[in-house]
Design a protein around this motif. Structure first.
Motif, PDB file in Angstrom:
ATOM      1  N   ILE A 235     -35.781  30.278 -38.041  1.00 14.99           N
ATOM      2  CA  ILE A 235     -36.309  31.617 -38.279  1.00 14.99           C
ATOM      3  C   ILE A 235     -37.571  31.842 -37.450  1.00 14.99           C
ATOM      4  O   ILE A 235     -38.506  31.024 -37.476  1.00 14.99           O
ATOM      5  N   ASP A 236     -37.587  32.940 -36.724  1.00 15.83           N
ATOM      6  CA  ASP A 236     -38.743  33.324 -35.920  1.00 15.83           C
ATOM      7  C   ASP A 236     -39.911  33.662 -36.847  1.00 15.83           C
ATOM      8  O   ASP A 236     -39.805  34.543 -37.707  1.00 15.83           O
ATOM      9  N   PRO A 237     -41.062  32.967 -36.708  1.00 15.52           N
ATOM     10  CA  PRO A 237     -42.211  33.262 -37.573  1.00 15.52           C
ATOM     11  C   PRO A 237     -42.761  34.669 -37.383  1.00 15.52           C
ATOM     12  O   PRO A 237     -43.501  35.164 -38.241  1.00 15.52           O
ATOM     13  N   ALA A 238     -42.394  35.321 -36.279  1.00 10.86           N
ATOM     14  CA  ALA A 238     -42.876  36.681 -36.058  1.00 10.86           C
ATOM     15  C   ALA A 238     -42.174  37.696 -36.960  1.00 10.86           C
ATOM     16  O   ALA A 238     -42.650  38.823 -37.130  1.00 10.86           O
ATOM     17  N   LEU A 239     -41.022  37.324 -37.545  1.00 11.90           N
ATOM     18  CA  LEU A 239     -40.324  38.232 -38.448  1.00 11.90           C
ATOM     19  C   LEU A 239     -41.132  38.426 -39.721  1.00 11.90           C
ATOM     20  O   LEU A 239     -41.554  37.460 -40.362  1.00 11.90           O
ATOM     21  N   THR A 240     -41.320  39.660 -40.106  1.00 10.42           N
ATOM     22  CA  THR A 240     -42.078  39.942 -41.323  1.00 10.42           C
ATOM     23  C   THR A 240     -41.152  39.957 -42.526  1.00 10.42           C
ATOM     24  O   THR A 240     -39.919  40.095 -42.409  1.00 10.42           O
ATOM     25  N   ALA A 241     -41.734  39.828 -43.707  1.00  6.91           N
ATOM     26  CA  ALA A 241     -40.954  39.878 -44.940  1.00  6.91           C
ATOM     27  C   ALA A 241     -40.251  41.222 -45.074  1.00  6.91           C
ATOM     28  O   ALA A 241     -39.097  41.310 -45.531  1.00  6.91           O
ATOM     29  N   LEU A 355     -32.834  33.188 -35.652  1.00  7.06           N
ATOM     30  CA  LEU A 355     -32.934  34.565 -36.115  1.00  7.06           C
ATOM     31  C   LEU A 355     -34.288  35.072 -35.657  1.00  7.06           C
ATOM     32  O   LEU A 355     -35.324  34.597 -36.133  1.00  7.06           O
ATOM     33  N   ILE A 356     -34.291  36.006 -34.703  1.00  4.91           N
ATOM     34  CA  ILE A 356     -35.532  36.372 -34.031  1.00  4.91           C
ATOM     35  C   ILE A 356     -35.902  37.838 -34.278  1.00  4.91           C
ATOM     36  O   ILE A 356     -35.068  38.669 -34.650  1.00  4.91           O
ATOM     37  N   ARG A 357     -37.155  38.119 -34.034  1.00  6.94           N
ATOM     38  CA  ARG A 357     -37.637  39.500 -33.958  1.00  6.94           C
ATOM     39  C   ARG A 357     -37.638  39.864 -32.479  1.00  6.94           C
ATOM     40  O   ARG A 357     -38.243  39.184 -31.658  1.00  6.94           O
ATOM     41  N   ARG A 358     -36.945  40.930 -32.125  1.00  7.02           N
ATOM     42  CA  ARG A 358     -36.835  41.232 -30.702  1.00  7.02           C
ATOM     43  C   ARG A 358     -37.088  42.704 -30.444  1.00  7.02           C
ATOM     44  O   ARG A 358     -36.842  43.583 -31.290  1.00  7.02           O
TER      45      ARG A 358
END
Length: 465
Positions: A235-241, A355-358
């Motif tokens: 999991i990408d740590p940049a993804l927010t809750a 699973l990334i934030r892009r």
């Protein structure tokens, strides 16, 4: 889906004439039919019908097969049987059929007498029966082989999988959320013609139904899905809750709609989602996981591609939606990818699925959670459905391999490089001449032979490039 065995009936044909000539022949040949079923136990689950001697027998057995929701019928000539007794049956039958041109004994010996001749004379019954099906203009497959040989089980297994896929396809419903992408011509199809000729039915879902569905998802289901993703993916740590919860709600809501309305495949067009005005982001990650769960998917409102991914699940397992992005002539390959949707079950096993934030400008919405992975190297097959107008359809297929190519760090979506067995130039020349559209289903492994049988049973023109 492909791990579940097909369920096939054996229609054994003989005639009462031989009961007087050779007492006990019906029971003997019925045992032969059961022996064939036992021999094929690894490729399908079998229902052996009572030996058919006349029209009433044949229609009774076929009713049993239909009522049992079987995937297809394997016709075995127990002796010679006149085809006029089953001609109407095959004219009305809608289950996929394979004519097994086999006999109990694989070779003729000097010890044969008239009884042995009768036990093994299925070949001219097969000719009579095949002629009846040809006259009825019904598609069917034929397998001539020694029934004890491994090749027989292999070919029957291929047909049985195709029968299962075609039977499931004929009752498939495809849900399109919103509408299809404007001016994209190769995804267009006459919905009535598709339903009449092949079976898939296209329905449309208002984006508002999806919006209301996201609000009805319980918090515990959202938490359960997020926990499952945490355990399985990087999991990408940049993804927010907030981003993850929003994605989870959309995925759960989409699946609820698919289940409640009986859709086995679906499509979400980014403009239909973006223009609605209520959604924060596109459901790209949802498409990946729903594909991995066995749903068909096609982007941009492409119902035919969604139906093909569903067929790929049923026929071969782990259908993956993709498209050709660019040619790489030095490696004789094609870069395959899409906007962010891809079945992560075809990912490399030596790298984690992320699973990334892009960033994504398409759709004019916020950053969507997206699965990122590279395709698994090895044999692979592409297939796509072409609408030729009216009730004419063509399947274009290319075998090749996914290369163990270098990473492309700037790509934030599933991707891989596919080298066609015929080479990029010949493959693409053939693809374009055949009218192959730009969305495809990919399955790992070489499966052109499976798609060919699928086409024979479904009444689709088959083109391999």
């Amino acid at each position: 889906m492909a791990e579940v065995k097909p369920r096939i009936g054996i229609l054994g044909i003989t005639q009462a004439l031989y009961d007087h000539m050779i007492p006990g022949i019906t029971e003997r040949q019925d045992g032969y039919a059961h022996d064939v079923a036992a021999r094929l136990g690894e490729v399908a689950d079998w229902v052996v019908g009572a030996p058919v001697k006349g029209r009433a027998d044949a229609e009774s057995v076929m009713r049993e097969f239909v009522n049992a929701d079987l995937d297809g019928v394997l016709v075995v000539m127990l002796t010679y049987g006149p085809a006029m007794r089953v001609a109407r049956l095959f004219n009305e039958n809608r289950l996929p059929v394979c004519l097994a041109n086999i006999q109990p004994d694989p070779h003729v010996t000097p010890a044969w007498d008239m009884a042995d001749m009768t036990y093994n004379q299925g070949i001219h019954g097969a000719q009579d029966t095949a002629n009846a099906m040809v006259r009825a203009d019904r598609p069917f497959d034929v397998i001539t082989e020694d029934w004890r040989a491994p090749a027989f089980a292999e070919r029957v297994g291929r047909w049985a999988r195709a029968a299962r896929a075609v039977t499931a396809w004929r009752s498939l419903k495809v849900g399109v959320f919103g509408y299809a992408m404007n001016d994209m011509g190769d995804i267009r199809v006459d919905e009535n013609a598709l339903l009449r000729a092949l079976g898939p039915e296209i329905g449309f879902v208002a984006p508002g139904d999806l919006w209301r569905g996201t609000g009805d998802v319980p918090a515990d289901e959202v938490a359960e899905l997020i926990a499952w993703e945490d355990e399985r993916f990087d999991i990408d740590p940049a993804l927010t809750a907030e981003e993850r919860e929003d994605h989870a709600r959309m995925q759960i809501a989409i699946e609820r709609i698919l289940v409640d309305r009986g859709y086995g495949a679906y499509s979400t067009h980014f403009d239909a989602i973006g223009e609605d005005g209520r959604f924060a982001r596109l459901p790209l990650a949802a498409a990946s996981t729903l594909m991995a769960k066995g749903y068909g998917y096609g982007a941009e409102g492409d119902a035919m591609a969604a139906a093909m991914v569903y067929a790929g699940h049923r026929l071969l397992g782990d259908g993956h939606f993709t498209e050709m992005y660019a040619m790489d002539f030095p490696s004789d390959s094609i870069l395959m990818s899409h906007m962010g949707e891809g079945n992560w079950k075809v990912a490399r096993t030596d790298e984690p699925v992320r699973l990334i934030r892009r960033e994504l400008g398409i759709g004019k919405l916020a950053e969507p959670p997206t699965f990122l992975f590279r395709y698994r190297p090895g044999p692979a097959t592409l297939a796509c459905l072409v609408s030729l107008g009216g009730e004419r359809f063509r399947l274009v297929v290319a075998e090749g391999e996914v290369l163990d190519a270098r990473p492309l760090p700037a790509l934030e979506m599933p991707y891989g490089q596919f080298r066609p067995a015929s080479g990029v130039r010949a493959c693409m020349d053939g693809w374009l001449r055949a009218g192959g559209p730009h969305h495809q289903v990919m399955n790992l492994g070489h499966h052109a032979a499976d798609w060919r049988v699928f086409c024979e049973l479904a009444g689709i023109e088959f083109v391999q490039v």
